[in-house]
Scaffold this active site. Sequence first.
Site, PDB file in Angstrom:
ATOM      1  NE  ARG A 262      -3.389 -54.008  -9.188  1.00 17.85           N
ATOM      2  CZ  ARG A 262      -2.227 -54.449  -8.899  1.00 17.85           C
ATOM      3  NH1 ARG A 262      -2.656 -55.342  -7.893  1.00 17.85           N
ATOM      4  NH2 ARG A 262      -0.972 -54.532  -9.226  1.00 17.85           N
ATOM      5  CD  GLU A 349       0.713 -59.965  -3.012  1.00 15.15           C
ATOM      6  OE1 GLU A 349       1.099 -59.315  -4.007  1.00 15.15           O
ATOM      7  OE2 GLU A 349      -0.318 -60.674  -3.082  1.00 15.15           O
TER       8      GLU A 349
END
Length: 426
Positions: A262, A349
């Site tokens: 990413r 997360e």
Amino acid sequence: MFDIKWIRENAEAFDKALVTRGAEASSERLIALDDERIAHVQKLQEAQQRRNSASKEIGKAKGAGDEEKAQALMAEVAELKSFVQTGEAKGKELQEALNEALAALPNIPLEGVPVGEDEEDNILLHSWGDVPSFDFEPKEHYDLGEALGGMDFETAAKLSGSRFVVLRSKLARLERAIGQFMLDLHVNEHGYEEVCVPTLVRSEAMFGTAQLPKFAEDSFHTDDDRWLIPTSEVPLTNLVRESILDADVLPLRFSALSQCFRSEAGSAGRDTRGMLRQHQFSKVEMVSVTDEDNSVAEQERMLGCAEKVLQLLKIPYRVMTLCTGDMGFGARRTFDIEAWLPGQHAYREISSVSTCGDFQARRMNARYRVTGEKAVKYVHTLNGSGVAVGRCLIAVMENYQTEDGSIVIPEVLRPYMGGLEVISTK
């Protein structure tokens, strides 16, 4: 992606749902685009019908010796032929304009998803485990890793730039052990089929799972028009693209341990230290393909599979239901699992579990048919991290650290570590 017929029939509800996602009400604009397309198609059909009938009249006129009429009809046919040819191109343009407008819209939320703008409006679903207490100030993973000599950001920067890491020795093995443990768990106990997937995919595959066109800048693109996968959700979900499945084979459940890439284009200045936000990382992904009646229950099941990872590792976590403004573009409902990180004194997360309904299936043209029925329906797709390996390594290091900076190996990982119980600073 949406069905324009459904939008016509549910325009008000569609607009209200879009507004909760932070998008503009769009039914009027989309219906106008479709009206223009339909009107043009009708004109084309009428022109084609007239061309066919005029062509037949030419022969009759010539047979009757009426050359003047025949010539007029031939001129009309030539004009109609030209109109049809240019009209077909315009028809494709109108269809593409409608498709592009539909593809740019986010999925609409399931009923009951909390309405909100950002992560501050997410709702706690439940939590698990007790937050550990230490007799010392717990360190963050990068301080622990560098002191152990197994986490090298400086060398990684020389090789590749920022947001990369070189793991060495026992920390490298620990990351590998975590990934292998999770994959074995999902395959052996949760019924997922292990799949080894390409990490380079075509643009069509990225479009199918809604990474394109909206999020092109978030991914790495090669010179030959391929993309490094941001998650193995992309190749796993696209395994069913352009196919009609027998309903009896559903649900399909796939899992893969892969490298992910990413660009982190929108995260400048966030989590610049350590491994929390990297350009390259490994992740165990879970993907399910179901019929339309079972996708909601499948999401609950998938969430439980991801939670089991942290329960076996004995890492405290909480599960949040994401609000409409914080969900991913293609999701109808998302649960985030956030692991406790003592070094940050915060939950972060570690997994997202989402149901997408038929949103991705329409983009991939992935359908199923019930035995004995002629009609086909779009499958429903789900994806979930099971879990992010690098972030799980962080959680293990910070929750299992000792005062001298050593890392105790969780019991379930020791068989993967050759029986090693502690990664020591000595």
